[in-house]
Structure formats: structure tokens, C-alpha cells
Motif scaffolding. Structure first.
Motif, mmCIF file in Angstrom:
data_model
loop_
_atom_site.group_PDB
_atom_site.id
_atom_site.type_symbol
_atom_site.label_atom_id
_atom_site.label_comp_id
_atom_site.label_asym_id
_atom_site.label_seq_id
_atom_site.Cartn_x
_atom_site.Cartn_y
_atom_site.Cartn_z
ATOM 1 N N ALA A 128 0.829 -1.211 0.000
ATOM 2 C CA ALA A 128 0.000 0.000 0.000
ATOM 3 C C ALA A 128 0.864 1.262 0.000
ATOM 4 O O ALA A 128 0.567 2.239 -0.694
ATOM 5 C CB ALA A 128 -0.932 -0.021 1.214
ATOM 6 N N SER A 150 -6.124 -4.387 0.042
ATOM 7 C CA SER A 150 -5.394 -3.137 -0.146
ATOM 8 C C SER A 150 -6.012 -2.010 0.664
ATOM 9 O O SER A 150 -5.312 -1.149 1.203
ATOM 10 C CB SER A 150 -5.367 -2.770 -1.632
ATOM 11 O OG SER A 150 -4.685 -3.755 -2.388
ATOM 12 N N GLN A 151 -7.341 -2.002 0.755
ATOM 13 C CA GLN A 151 -8.009 -0.998 1.575
ATOM 14 C C GLN A 151 -7.574 -1.120 3.034
ATOM 15 O O GLN A 151 -7.288 -0.123 3.698
ATOM 16 C CB GLN A 151 -9.524 -1.152 1.457
ATOM 17 C CG GLN A 151 -10.093 -0.735 0.108
ATOM 18 C CD GLN A 151 -11.601 -0.915 0.061
ATOM 19 O OE1 GLN A 151 -12.176 -1.751 0.779
ATOM 20 N NE2 GLN A 151 -12.254 -0.143 -0.799
ATOM 21 N N GLN A 152 -7.558 -2.355 3.520
ATOM 22 C CA GLN A 152 -7.156 -2.580 4.906
ATOM 23 C C GLN A 152 -5.682 -2.224 5.121
ATOM 24 O O GLN A 152 -5.300 -1.668 6.159
ATOM 25 C CB GLN A 152 -7.396 -4.040 5.288
ATOM 26 C CG GLN A 152 -7.203 -4.345 6.770
ATOM 27 C CD GLN A 152 -8.241 -3.659 7.642
ATOM 28 O OE1 GLN A 152 -9.345 -3.361 7.191
ATOM 29 N NE2 GLN A 152 -7.858 -3.398 8.891
ATOM 30 N N PRO A 167 -10.177 -5.351 -1.211
ATOM 31 C CA PRO A 167 -10.393 -5.198 0.234
ATOM 32 C C PRO A 167 -9.109 -5.296 1.045
ATOM 33 O O PRO A 167 -8.945 -4.589 2.050
ATOM 34 C CB PRO A 167 -11.364 -6.337 0.567
ATOM 35 C CG PRO A 167 -12.058 -6.633 -0.727
ATOM 36 C CD PRO A 167 -11.056 -6.374 -1.794
ATOM 37 N N GLU A 215 -7.529 7.790 -0.252
ATOM 38 C CA GLU A 215 -8.328 7.420 -1.415
ATOM 39 C C GLU A 215 -8.313 5.910 -1.634
ATOM 40 O O GLU A 215 -9.338 5.313 -1.984
ATOM 41 C CB GLU A 215 -7.801 8.137 -2.659
ATOM 42 C CG GLU A 215 -8.033 9.638 -2.651
ATOM 43 C CD GLU A 215 -7.682 10.269 -3.981
ATOM 44 O OE1 GLU A 215 -7.463 9.494 -4.956
ATOM 45 O OE2 GLU A 215 -7.622 11.505 -4.055
ATOM 46 N N MET A 216 -7.159 5.286 -1.427
ATOM 47 C CA MET A 216 -7.077 3.833 -1.595
ATOM 48 C C MET A 216 -7.968 3.116 -0.578
ATOM 49 O O MET A 216 -8.572 2.080 -0.880
ATOM 50 C CB MET A 216 -5.624 3.373 -1.421
ATOM 51 C CG MET A 216 -4.703 3.815 -2.544
ATOM 52 S SD MET A 216 -2.941 3.487 -2.187
ATOM 53 C CE MET A 216 -2.986 1.726 -1.935
ATOM 54 N N ALA A 217 -8.069 3.681 0.627
ATOM 55 C CA ALA A 217 -8.883 3.038 1.665
ATOM 56 C C ALA A 217 -10.371 3.235 1.443
ATOM 57 O O ALA A 217 -11.187 2.466 1.957
ATOM 58 C CB ALA A 217 -8.493 3.584 3.040
ATOM 59 N N SER A 218 -10.757 4.248 0.640
ATOM 60 C CA SER A 218 -12.183 4.559 0.459
ATOM 61 C C SER A 218 -12.710 4.199 -0.924
ATOM 62 O O SER A 218 -13.926 4.209 -1.151
ATOM 63 C CB SER A 218 -12.424 6.050 0.708
ATOM 64 O OG SER A 218 -11.658 6.838 -0.194
ATOM 65 N N GLU A 219 -11.839 3.887 -1.887
ATOM 66 C CA GLU A 219 -12.277 3.574 -3.238
ATOM 67 C C GLU A 219 -13.052 2.264 -3.253
ATOM 68 O O GLU A 219 -12.627 1.262 -2.653
ATOM 69 C CB GLU A 219 -11.093 3.492 -4.192
ATOM 70 C CG GLU A 219 -10.472 4.857 -4.499
ATOM 71 C CD GLU A 219 -9.262 4.722 -5.391
ATOM 72 O OE1 GLU A 219 -8.827 3.572 -5.623
ATOM 73 O OE2 GLU A 219 -8.738 5.750 -5.844
ATOM 74 N N THR A 246 -11.334 -0.807 -5.111
ATOM 75 C CA THR A 246 -10.048 -1.248 -4.596
ATOM 76 C C THR A 246 -10.186 -2.601 -3.906
ATOM 77 O O THR A 246 -11.202 -2.874 -3.252
ATOM 78 C CB THR A 246 -9.484 -0.213 -3.594
ATOM 79 O OG1 THR A 246 -9.405 1.066 -4.235
ATOM 80 C CG2 THR A 246 -8.093 -0.613 -3.115
#
Length: 532
Positions: free
Chosen positions: A240, A278-280, A276, A267-271, A274
Motif C-alpha cells: 500500500a 489493499s483498503q485494509q 479489500p 483514497e485507496m482506503a475509500s475507493e 479497490t
């Protein structure tokens, strides 16, 4: 019991006379002794008496039939050197500034890490870095300031990436042309630890881009892991951070900042599209960088730099004393950011400039595995860029705060310190004896001596040789007042300010241009890394 004869021969006796005396002495030794004869009744044969002098009497001395018993003399090499001058070491020569007096040789002791590195004799060192170790009030800070400031007259620049106590600020203000960068305290100055820095001379475009990318990633990971403490980043969190940095570089036209990486992680956490995982993975690093954007370290490192590094200044100091009052973690994060920025702007081999980089509280550069790896890389490339890192520690035990016992982090920290070949060991506490023996491989006699040194005295290890040096023996009143670091507990009156202390460097340390050492030549020589 066999008898031994001790003879004192006259100084003006010729060879034949000496031979006759020795022959007579042997005859006396072989002659049988009777119980009735006493020592007082024994007489030398007349043949042993030269000329008109009476029986047994010799000019310049007497015969003695008693056994000679001379007790052996024991002394240290330091005292024997005074009796037998030929056992005193010749030192490192006269290259580099005078640091002090060699107490064993009773001569001036010069030192320059670059001259020691290019020395092709067996006295040469294989590194330009210096480890300075000593207890509080042992004189190590004043000695480092003495070495650094006297080296300015030889063309070397002094750089202090982080001055946590403000001690070097006074020195920089006293030296004409000195530069001070103040952070915090309402100054509005900012440093961007992700700055690209100057182009590396002699590298291809691909090599240069790779070096810049590695430095930026190493800085980000060191900041995040340092803030997390013992928690290690996962592979997803590493990915990330890499993705966020790449996206920030593309969006800003290769001007990434901590704020930009923070926004990209958000943005990566809310897209929605993306992955899951990668969001975490973006959440944890983002929470750490939030401290730089909106937390207690905001306004310092999150945006583009507002100050520039003065390449021509004899000394450049980054004053971080105000930030170190915000807590230990803030101090560690600050030191990583300022050092990363400094490293980016001075790592240029093509500048043909030699620099001292003074790392006060050096253990703060080694508080996590990522920071250790970055620190190790800086030390390895130091001679490649003409840099001498001066790592200052109060005690070996400082490194026990790195990682857990028997951990990879602690082993790496001790390995890094042990690999620094040039060492200045000042007075240490009693409990440091085992650390000096086991960690630094000092001989037992040296470890004992290190506990008895006076203020300003230190054991200097350069390559395979060691020296006992007194730095303060050559210090002037100006230097002692300027380098004084015990103001808080010193009852003396020190009202001199920087303006009163400012002096002409040429007047203090006159250098003959004809004998001045040229270090630029070895900077132009390809390093082993380049040859590979």
C-alpha cells in the motif's frame, strides 16, 4: 653453592687488560672455598690488580664476590615510553587538523578520516566513519566540535542533521558564514524528507531513479514502523505504501510529499473498486502519517521544503531543540525526517566535497528494523560520497533499547556499531566494562583504562592502531568557552554571545596551501561499488 663474581671494569682499560681481569675473575669463581675462610679474609690474587694500586683496588670500581640480586622492574607501556623513547609510537603523521596531544608519544596528534582512509600503509583505515562513545561530562561533545571546526580550515564542511540540544547552533553562529535551519517555534520552516535531491554524478537515468525510489520508500517505511513500535508492517501494508507513493509521484509531477502520500492512502482506503486487502493495508500507514499532516508534527515535514541547503557554508546545523521537547517518539520521527532530507541533498559524489555528518544521539537512528537498514546503507555509502559520519553514543547500553533481547534489530545495531573502524572511546561508567570487551572487542587493559580517563582524554582506534589522546591539552580559551556544554550546572559566568565569539578562521588555524592535503583525488576514483 657456586660463587658468582660481579666485576666493574675501569672505563679506560684496554682490551688486553679487560681480558686479564675476566680471566682472573673466573679463576676466583673456580677456586674451592674452605669453611674457615670468611668473606672478609678473601683476597683477590695479585695478578688481578693493575698497576700501582693496592691489593683488590681498581680505578673506577671495586671487585665484589657477592651474588648480584637486581629486582625486576615492572611498568606500563605508558611509563616505559618515557624511559625508552624508542618504544613510543610515531602517531598518524601531520596530515589533518591537530586534535590533541598523544600522551604516549608526548607529541601532537593529527587526525583526518579521509587521510586515514587513503593511507596505503598498515596504519590506514577501511572506513571514514567515526564512533564516539563516552559517559556524560567525559568531553566527547567538545572533542567532536574541536575536530569538526578545526577541519573547516582544511576545506571540509560540517553538517549536523539534527541538533536536539541547540549546542551546535552556538558554534554555527560563531563561525563566519555558518548556516542554521530552525524548525518549530513559529519559524514556518519546512523540510520535505521525500525531496528528490541533486542528480547523482556518473549515474545513468535508470540508476538515479532507482536510488531515489529506494530512499523515499525507506524513509516512509522507517517513519511508519518507528511510530508503530514493535508492530511490524505486513506485506499488504508495504504494498500500500509503494502504491501510494507511485500515485503521488504521478499526480504531483515527481514532487511527492508526506501530505500527498497521506491523501493517496485515504483514497485507496475509500475507493469502492479497490481490493479489500489493499483498503485494509492503507489504513495503518495513513493513521501514522496523519500525525505529520494534522497532528503535533504538522507544519514541519508534510509539504515542499521552504529552506535550502547552503552548499557553500562551512557548517550547516538543523536546530530541532524545540521539537525534542514534544516527546521521545516525536524526537525520533524528527531525526529521521531531517536526516533523510540532509542525505538527499549532500549525497552527490560529483560535488567533490568532503563533509562531516554529526549524528548526535546516534541511537535514535536505529530504533526500528527499517531505520537500521537505512542507517546501515548510509554508513556503507559514506566514503562513496566523501562523507564521514560521526555517530555519538553515551554508552553501549543505549542499543539495548533497540528491539527485544536476541532480536534481529538488536543484533544488527551492534553489528553496525562494531563495523565502524575509527573509534573514540572516552571515560565510561563502571558497568560498561563488559560491553567494551564483548561488543567492541577492546583488550582488557584498554577497557580498564577507559574507566579511569579524565575529561577530554580518549582512546583513539584508527585501523589496527590505538592512541591515548588528550584533546583539551591543545584547546584555546575561545574554544573552551564556545564548546562548553555544562552551562546548566556550571557556576561560572559565560556571558559571551555568538557575536563576541566570532573569529577569523584563518587566524585560528593557519594552513599552508602547499602542504594542504588534497582529498578530491580519491573522490574521483571509482569506489568498489561502482567497479562492480
Amino acid at each position: 653453592m657456586a660463587r658468582k663474581t660481579v666485576i666493574f671494569e675501569p672505563g679506560d682499560a684496554d682490551r688486553r687488560e679487560r681480558r686479564r681481569l675476566r680471566k682472573s675473575a673466573r679463576a676466583v669463581e673456580r677456586a674451592p672455598a674452605t669453611e674457615s675462610s670468611s668473606r672478609r679474609d678473601r683476597r683477590l690474587p695479585d695478578a688481578a690488580v693493575p698497576g700501582p694500586f693496592g691489593p683488590g683496588l681498581l680505578e673506577g670500581g671495586y671487585w665484589n664476590l657477592a651474588v648480584s640480586a637486581i629486582p625486576p622492574h615492572q611498568a606500563t607501556s605508558q611509563h616505559i615510553a618515557g624511559i625508552y623513547p624508542f618504544v613510543a609510537d610515531g602517531g598518524l603523521g601531520h596530515r589533518g587538523p591537530i586534535v590533541g596531544v598523544d600522551l604516549n608519544a608526548d607529541a601532537l596528534w593529527h587526525f583526518s578520516p579521509w587521510d586515514a582512509y587513503v593511507d596505503t600503509s598498515d596504519r590506514g583505515a577501511f572506513s571514514t566513519n567515526i564512533l564516539v562513545l563516552g559517559a556524560y561530562r567525559s568531553g566527547k561533545s567538545a572533542t567532536v566540535k574541536t575536530l569538526a571546526t578545526r577541519s573547516i580550515a582544511f576545506g571540509h564542511q560540517v553538517v549536523v542533521p539534527s541538533d536536539p540540544k541547540g549546542e551546535w547552533v552556538t558554534v554555527a553562529e560563531a563561525i563566519p558564514g555558518g548556516s542554521v535551519i530552525r524548525l518549530g517555534g513559529g519559524t514556518g520552516a519546512r523540510l520535505n524528507p521525500l525531496a528528490r535531491g541533486p542528480r547523482r554524478t556518473g549515474t545513468s537515468d535508470e540508476q538515479h531513479e532507482q536510488m531515489v525510489k529506494q530512499r523515499r520508500i525507506a524513509t516512509l517505511i522507517a517513519l511508519v514502523e518507528m511510530a508503530l513500535g514493535t508492530v511490524r508492517l505486513t506485506a499488504v501494508e508495504h504494498a500500500a505504501i509503494h502504491d501510494a507513493l507511485e500515485r503521488c509521484i504521478d499526480r504531483t509531477g515527481d514532487h511527492p510529499t508526506l501530505r500527498g502520500v497521506y491523501d493517496e492512502l485515504g483514497e485507496m482506503a475509500s475507493e469502492a473498486n479497490t481490493d479489500p486487502h489493499s483498503q485494509q493495508g492503507a489504513l495503518q500507514p495513513r493513521f501514522v502519517l496523519r500525525r505529520f499532516v494534522t497532528g503535533d508534527l504538522s507544519g514541519l515535514f508534510e509539504d515542499e521544503s521552504t529552506v535550502e541547503f547552503d552548499q557553500d557554508a562551512p557548517i550547516v546545523v538543523t536546530d530541532t531543540s524545540e521539537l525534542f521537547a514534544r516527546g521521545e517518539l516525536a524526537a525520533q520521527l524528527t531525526q529521521v525526517c531531517t536526516t533523510a532530507w540532509i542525505q538527499a541533498v549532500i549525497s552527490d559524489r560529483g560535488a567533490h566535497r568532503t563533509r562531516y555528518v554529526v549524528r548526535e544521539e546516534g541511537w535514535r537512528d536505529m530504533t526500528s528494523l527499517a531505520a537500521l537498514q537505512m542507517f546501515q546503507q548510509w554508513l556503507k555509502l559514506s566514503r562513496h560520497y566523501g562523507i564521514s559520519n560521526i555517530v555519538i553514543l553515551h554508552k553501549i547500553g543505549d542499543l539495548d533499547a533497540v528491539g527485544e533481547a536476541d532480536s534481529v534489530e538488536r543484533a544488527l545495531a551492534y553489528s553496525i556499531i562494531g563495523d565502524i573502524e575509527n573509534k573514540f572511546i572516552f571515560r565510561v561508567n563502571q558497568q560498561e566494562y563488559r560491553g567494551l570487551r564483548d561488543r567492541l572487542q577492546l583488550p582488557p587493559a584498554h577497557a580498564d583504562l577507559a574507566r579511569q580517563l579524565r575529561k577530554g582524554e580518549f582512546l583513539a582506534y584508527v585501523g589496527q592502531y590505538s592512541y591515548l589522546v588528550d584533546c583539551f591539552a591543545t584547546s584555546t580559551d575561545w574554544e573552551r568557552n564556545l564548546f562548553q556544554t555544562d552551562d546548566a550546572i556550571d557556576s561560572g559566568d559565560h556571558d559571551d554571545d555568538a557575536e563576541n565569539l566570532a573569529v577569523d578562521l584563518d587566524a585560528l588555524w593557519p594552513i599552508d596551501e602547499e602542504i594542504d592535503t588534497d582529498i578530491g583525488g580519491w573522490l574521483a576514483t571509482p569506489s568498489p561499488e561502482e567497479q562492480k
